[in-house]
Scaffold this motif. Structure first.
Motif, PDB file in Angstrom:
ATOM      1  N   GLY A  83      44.077 -65.575  70.146  1.00 56.19           N
ATOM      2  CA  GLY A  83      43.294 -65.692  68.814  1.00 56.19           C
ATOM      3  C   GLY A  83      44.238 -64.881  67.870  1.00 56.19           C
ATOM      4  O   GLY A  83      45.291 -64.398  68.150  1.00 56.19           O
ATOM      5  N   GLN A  84      43.731 -64.978  66.337  1.00 59.18           N
ATOM      6  CA  GLN A  84      44.564 -64.581  65.399  1.00 59.18           C
ATOM      7  C   GLN A  84      44.759 -63.044  65.513  1.00 59.18           C
ATOM      8  O   GLN A  84      45.818 -62.522  65.417  1.00 59.18           O
ATOM      9  CB  GLN A  84      43.621 -64.731  64.221  1.00 59.18           C
ATOM     10  N   GLU A  85      43.781 -62.218  65.873  1.00 56.45           N
ATOM     11  CA  GLU A  85      43.929 -60.809  66.115  1.00 56.45           C
ATOM     12  C   GLU A  85      44.954 -60.450  67.224  1.00 56.45           C
ATOM     13  O   GLU A  85      46.140 -59.854  67.022  1.00 56.45           O
ATOM     14  CB  GLU A  85      42.764 -60.077  66.744  1.00 56.45           C
TER      15      GLU A  85
ATOM     16  N   GLU B 239      48.472 -61.931  66.056  1.00 59.77           N
ATOM     17  CA  GLU B 239      49.330 -60.902  64.895  1.00 59.77           C
ATOM     18  C   GLU B 239      49.781 -59.646  65.626  1.00 59.77           C
ATOM     19  O   GLU B 239      50.879 -59.276  65.455  1.00 59.77           O
ATOM     20  CB  GLU B 239      48.271 -60.828  63.875  1.00 59.77           C
TER      21      GLU B 239
END
Length: 356
Positions: free
Chosen positions: A225-227, A230
């Motif tokens: 996922g994005q979190e 990143e």
């Protein structure tokens, strides 16, 4: 289903602290059938600027050889830009039976083709790094049980939970042979000065030192996922790269004979969300010292532990490694490669003149 494992009555003290309980679950590789020796082979081509067409042709050529009788159970395609800024196309293949591998090597035609590259005028270099180890000289670790890579994709492979993790020296304790063998480097960690060769044209054979440590350490973030994506790309990955830079910039201290940062690629050559570092060290002791005491590895370790504690079983970035402490007798081969290729500058190497 039962699993095969070798264990010895320990005479060399374990590194595990008394009462240690790991902070995060980890997993390791076993097989449901006995496999007393393991074979991991790296095939490479290098050139200063390798186009995708040349890379694809190399992949197709090697895969054609691997498809012959007695070929490997699994293989992977990768690319790497080395320390001399040469592009490398890489295929790694895995066998769990050295007799099957030996039959393949004799009959597949690869050997004849590889040796013929010494007289080729295509401007490329070729390398062949076969790693053959007894079962008790290997260990593995995975942050998650579901993702299969490397030897974990071979037939009869079983991923099992372990508790020999989360302390410095755990990798050594996971090596069955470490119970009865200190796995010391005969060179006592002293690196030789790099050979002053202006070229490595022709065919060279380089002996891997006894008890050298070969490590493939990987990262897989597809589907994260994005979190967490990143965090990996902006925080953990830069720390990993700083650590790798330190290893090659301080070879006398780290014993790093060779290091390649590789990206896995799909069938069409597109990059996967997956990288691995393939490195050879003069001794396990030097790798352990870096891991336990140098800030570049402690940054990696602390960040990974923090993310594991935060996300627990919901951690979406998978990390893993497979490690081998090799016996004397493993030989790597290089044909028309630049002089800093692989372990060639730092070990005993002989140029081969093959009969016409």
């Amino acid at each position: 289903m039962g699993v095969f494992e070798l264990q010895y009555d320990r005479v060399v003290p374990a590194r595990r602290p008394e009462g240690h309980q790991p902070a995060a679950p980890r997993y390791s590789l076993r097989w449901s059938q006995p496999h007393l020796s393991l074979v991991s082979v790296y095939f490479g081509m290098q050139s200063k600027q390798m186009g995708r067409e040349a890379e694809s042709e190399f992949f197709a050529r090697i895969r054609g050889f691997l498809a012959a009788a007695d070929g490997p159970q699994v293989h992977e395609l990768m690319r790497s830009c080395d320390e001399a800024a040469y592009d490398n196309a890489i295929v790694v293949a895995y066998w769990t039976d050295p007799t099957v591998y030996s039959r393949w090597l004799l009959a597949s035609g690869f050997r004849e083709w590889f040796e013929s590259r010494a007289a080729a005028a295509d401007g490329a270099g070729y390398w062949f790094e076969p790693v053959l180890v007894p079962y008790d000289r290997h260990e593995t670790i995975y942050s998650a049980p579901s993702y299969r890579i490397g030897f974990a994709r071979t037939e009869d492979a079983v991923i099992v939970p372990i508790t020999t993790n989360g302390f410095f020296g755990a990798a050594r304790d996971r090596l069955p042979l470490s119970a009865v063998d200190a796995l010391e480097s005969p060179a006592r960690g002293v690196m030789v000065a790099p050979a002053a060769r202006s070229s490595c044209g022709g065919h060279w054979m380089a002996a891997v030192p006894h008890n050298a440590t070969i490590l493939r350490s990987g990262q897989f973030w597809e589907g994260a996922g994005q979190e967490q994506l990143e965090d990996y790309l902006e925080q953990l990955q830069p720390k990993l790269m700083r650590g790798m830079q330190h290893l090659v910039a301080n070879r006398g201290e780290t014993g790093c004979l060779s290091l390649r940062i590789m990206t896995n690629v799909n069938e069409d050559g597109s990059p996967r969300a997956e990288t691995s570092v393939y490195a050879t060290f003069l001794s396990l002791d030097q790798l352990e010292r870096w891991a336990a005491s140098h800030e570049t590895h402690l940054d990696i370790y602390r960040h990974a532990i923090a993310m594991n504690r935060q996300h627990k079983e919901k951690r979406e970035v998978v990390t893993w490694h497979e490690l081998f402490v090799v016996q004397l007798g493993n030989v790597f081969e290089y044909i028309n490669c630049h002089p800093a290729t692989g372990i060639l500058p730092y070990v005993r190497a002989m140029r081969v003149e093959l009969p016409l």
